[in-house]
Design a protein around this motif. Structure first.
Motif, PDB file in Angstrom:
ATOM      1  N   CYS A 116      56.858  22.870  18.196  1.00 19.58           N
ATOM      2  CA  CYS A 116      56.682  22.451  19.591  1.00 19.58           C
ATOM      3  C   CYS A 116      57.058  20.983  19.780  1.00 19.58           C
ATOM      4  O   CYS A 116      57.606  20.604  20.822  1.00 19.58           O
ATOM      5  N   SER A 117      56.782  20.154  18.791  1.00 18.32           N
ATOM      6  CA  SER A 117      57.049  18.718  18.911  1.00 18.32           C
ATOM      7  C   SER A 117      58.391  18.308  18.321  1.00 18.32           C
ATOM      8  O   SER A 117      58.674  17.121  18.200  1.00 18.32           O
ATOM      9  N   THR A 118      59.202  19.295  17.963  1.00 18.70           N
ATOM     10  CA  THR A 118      60.547  19.007  17.493  1.00 18.70           C
ATOM     11  C   THR A 118      61.595  19.731  18.335  1.00 18.70           C
ATOM     12  O   THR A 118      62.516  19.115  18.860  1.00 18.70           O
ATOM     13  N   ALA A 119      61.436  21.043  18.479  1.00 17.07           N
ATOM     14  CA  ALA A 119      62.430  21.838  19.212  1.00 17.07           C
ATOM     15  C   ALA A 119      62.488  21.457  20.685  1.00 17.07           C
ATOM     16  O   ALA A 119      63.559  21.420  21.291  1.00 17.07           O
ATOM     17  N   LEU A 120      61.337  21.167  21.273  1.00 19.32           N
ATOM     18  CA  LEU A 120      61.260  20.898  22.707  1.00 19.32           C
ATOM     19  C   LEU A 120      61.368  19.406  22.999  1.00 19.32           C
ATOM     20  O   LEU A 120      60.961  18.564  22.200  1.00 19.32           O
ATOM     21  N   ALA A 152      65.111  18.893  20.080  1.00 24.75           N
ATOM     22  CA  ALA A 152      65.670  18.992  18.729  1.00 24.75           C
ATOM     23  C   ALA A 152      65.537  17.701  17.930  1.00 24.75           C
ATOM     24  O   ALA A 152      66.312  17.442  17.007  1.00 24.75           O
ATOM     25  N   THR A 153      64.554  16.882  18.283  1.00 26.58           N
ATOM     26  CA  THR A 153      64.256  15.668  17.520  1.00 26.58           C
ATOM     27  C   THR A 153      62.755  15.614  17.253  1.00 26.58           C
ATOM     28  O   THR A 153      61.952  16.021  18.091  1.00 26.58           O
ATOM     29  N   THR A 164      63.081  20.871   7.314  1.00 28.41           N
ATOM     30  CA  THR A 164      63.292  19.663   6.494  1.00 28.41           C
ATOM     31  C   THR A 164      63.737  20.043   5.086  1.00 28.41           C
ATOM     32  O   THR A 164      64.518  19.316   4.452  1.00 28.41           O
ATOM     33  N   GLN A 165      63.254  21.172   4.576  1.00 29.27           N
ATOM     34  CA  GLN A 165      63.667  21.649   3.263  1.00 29.27           C
ATOM     35  C   GLN A 165      65.097  22.176   3.285  1.00 29.27           C
ATOM     36  O   GLN A 165      65.843  22.027   2.318  1.00 29.27           O
ATOM     37  N   ASP A 166      65.455  22.831   4.402  1.00 30.94           N
ATOM     38  CA  ASP A 166      66.803  23.370   4.553  1.00 30.94           C
ATOM     39  C   ASP A 166      67.333  22.963   5.928  1.00 30.94           C
ATOM     40  O   ASP A 166      67.207  23.708   6.896  1.00 30.94           O
ATOM     41  N   PRO A 167      67.914  21.769   6.036  1.00 30.10           N
ATOM     42  CA  PRO A 167      68.396  21.257   7.325  1.00 30.10           C
ATOM     43  C   PRO A 167      69.401  22.173   8.022  1.00 30.10           C
ATOM     44  O   PRO A 167      69.550  22.113   9.243  1.00 30.10           O
ATOM     45  N   SER A 168      70.063  23.044   7.278  1.00 30.94           N
ATOM     46  CA  SER A 168      71.045  23.930   7.909  1.00 30.94           C
ATOM     47  C   SER A 168      70.401  24.949   8.842  1.00 30.94           C
ATOM     48  O   SER A 168      71.073  25.541   9.679  1.00 30.94           O
ATOM     49  N   THR A 169      69.081  25.154   8.707  1.00 23.93           N
ATOM     50  CA  THR A 169      68.376  26.126   9.557  1.00 23.93           C
ATOM     51  C   THR A 169      67.824  25.492  10.832  1.00 23.93           C
ATOM     52  O   THR A 169      67.276  26.188  11.681  1.00 23.93           O
ATOM     53  N   LYS A 170      67.963  24.183  10.948  1.00 23.99           N
ATOM     54  CA  LYS A 170      67.305  23.460  12.036  1.00 23.99           C
ATOM     55  C   LYS A 170      67.648  24.009  13.416  1.00 23.99           C
ATOM     56  O   LYS A 170      66.760  24.381  14.191  1.00 23.99           O
ATOM     57  N   SER A 171      68.926  24.080  13.752  1.00 25.77           N
ATOM     58  CA  SER A 171      69.310  24.509  15.094  1.00 25.77           C
ATOM     59  C   SER A 171      68.917  25.959  15.348  1.00 25.77           C
ATOM     60  O   SER A 171      68.448  26.313  16.439  1.00 25.77           O
ATOM     61  N   SER A 172      69.085  26.814  14.331  1.00 25.97           N
ATOM     62  CA  SER A 172      68.721  28.216  14.482  1.00 25.97           C
ATOM     63  C   SER A 172      67.218  28.383  14.646  1.00 25.97           C
ATOM     64  O   SER A 172      66.751  29.128  15.510  1.00 25.97           O
ATOM     65  N   MET A 173      66.453  27.674  13.843  1.00 24.82           N
ATOM     66  CA  MET A 173      64.998  27.777  13.906  1.00 24.82           C
ATOM     67  C   MET A 173      64.473  27.330  15.263  1.00 24.82           C
ATOM     68  O   MET A 173      63.603  27.985  15.857  1.00 24.82           O
ATOM     69  N   PHE A 174      64.995  26.242  15.769  1.00 26.49           N
ATOM     70  CA  PHE A 174      64.540  25.739  17.062  1.00 26.49           C
ATOM     71  C   PHE A 174      64.900  26.712  18.185  1.00 26.49           C
ATOM     72  O   PHE A 174      64.118  26.925  19.112  1.00 26.49           O
TER      73      PHE A 174
END
Length: 278
Positions: free
Chosen positions: A18-22, A37-38, A86-96
């Motif tokens: 909630c405090s990263t994706a939004l 996304a920050t 943070t463990q797998d930065p490649s998932t960041k955009s998909s996860m959010f």
């Protein structure tokens, strides 16, 4: 169908989605601007909030009002199997992106649970159950399936069913014969109405349609809102002291968290009493 535990937030098992994706803009609800996304600057390394105990006095009231309906831990621990962005930065955009969709799906489930439990019509109860099962299965899918879901169509189907149940319940309280407290238009015209700061204290508002109404700062002290449809109603700063919302329709924790109340405010069993009320 009973309320699934996954419809309640479990922040300890979430990657602070909630405090990263939004994102949010500086306002009365947020003390700072934060792009989507920050990470929030108040996020600790273990994904907890470093100022959790003082969010409201420090200008982050919006954080305390937010409810992910349990989407955060499902996406973190089920969809992405406990591997953080943070463990797998490649998932960041998909996860959010997945988090945003699952939150919508879980919010629909929250309303459908109530619709299924409260309708008098067995056919509507069955329809709500089938729709819930479909949405729950979608939310439990993999990332690609979730992102490919037709959320707009699901929203439409859920909205239609919720309105049917609302009309049924409100009619049982004579809603079709009720008027606004000042003798104005009938209750059906209160959907989406501007009632900001309105004095609705000590009123019998049973079965009134307040769907999407602006009740910001409205005075509802001592009022009875049994079977009142509050779907999407804006209750920020609404005074609910001593009000009876124990059988209000489509109420969420987020709405209650944004309002003001006291120990005498009656809430549905599944709604947690906000800590700032005491």
């Amino acid at each position: 169908m009973t309320i699934s535990p996954t419809l309640r937030p479990d922040c300890g098992n979430c990657f602070a989605l909630c405090s990263t994706a939004l994102g949010f803009a500086r306002s009365v609800d947020f003390a700072i601007d934060k792009p989507a996304a920050t990470p929030c600057p108040n996020m600790a390394e273990d994904f907890s909030c470093a100022i959790h105990q003082s969010l409201r006095p420090r200008g982050f009231r919006g954080c305390t009002d937010f409810d992910c309906f349990g989407a955060g831990q499902v996406v973190s621990q089920h969809t992405f199997e406990g591997t953080s962005w943070t463990q797998d930065p490649s998932t960041k955009s998909s996860m959010f992106a997945v988090f945003k969709v699952v939150r919508q799906l879980h919010e629909m489930l929250w309303y459908l649970v109530e619709a299924q439990q409260r309708t008098f019509d067995p056919d509507l109860a069955v329809a709500a159950g089938h729709l819930s099962d479909h949405i729950a299965a979608t939310a439990q899918g993999d990332a690609s399936a979730i992102l490919g879901a037709d959320v707009e169509t699901l929203h439409s189907e859920v909205r239609h069913l919720l309105m049917e149940v609302s009309e049924e319940l409100r009619a049982s309280y004579g809603a079709e014969d009720q008027q606004t407290p000042d003798g104005g238009p009938r209750d059906g015209e209160l959907s989406g109405a501007d009632l900001m700061g309105a004095d609705l204290a000590n009123r019998r508002l049973c079965g009134v349609d307040l769907r999407g109404a602006y009740l910001i700062g409205a005075r509802l002290r001592g009022s009875d809102l049994t079977a009142a449809d509050l779907l999407g109603a804006d209750l920020r700063g609404a005074q609910l002291h001593g009000a009876d919302l124990s059988r209000a329709l489509y109420l969420t924790n987020s709405q209650v968290n944004s309002a003001e109340g006291d120990p005498n405010t009656l809430l549905p069993p599944r709604i947690a009493r906000p800590s700032h009320w005491t």
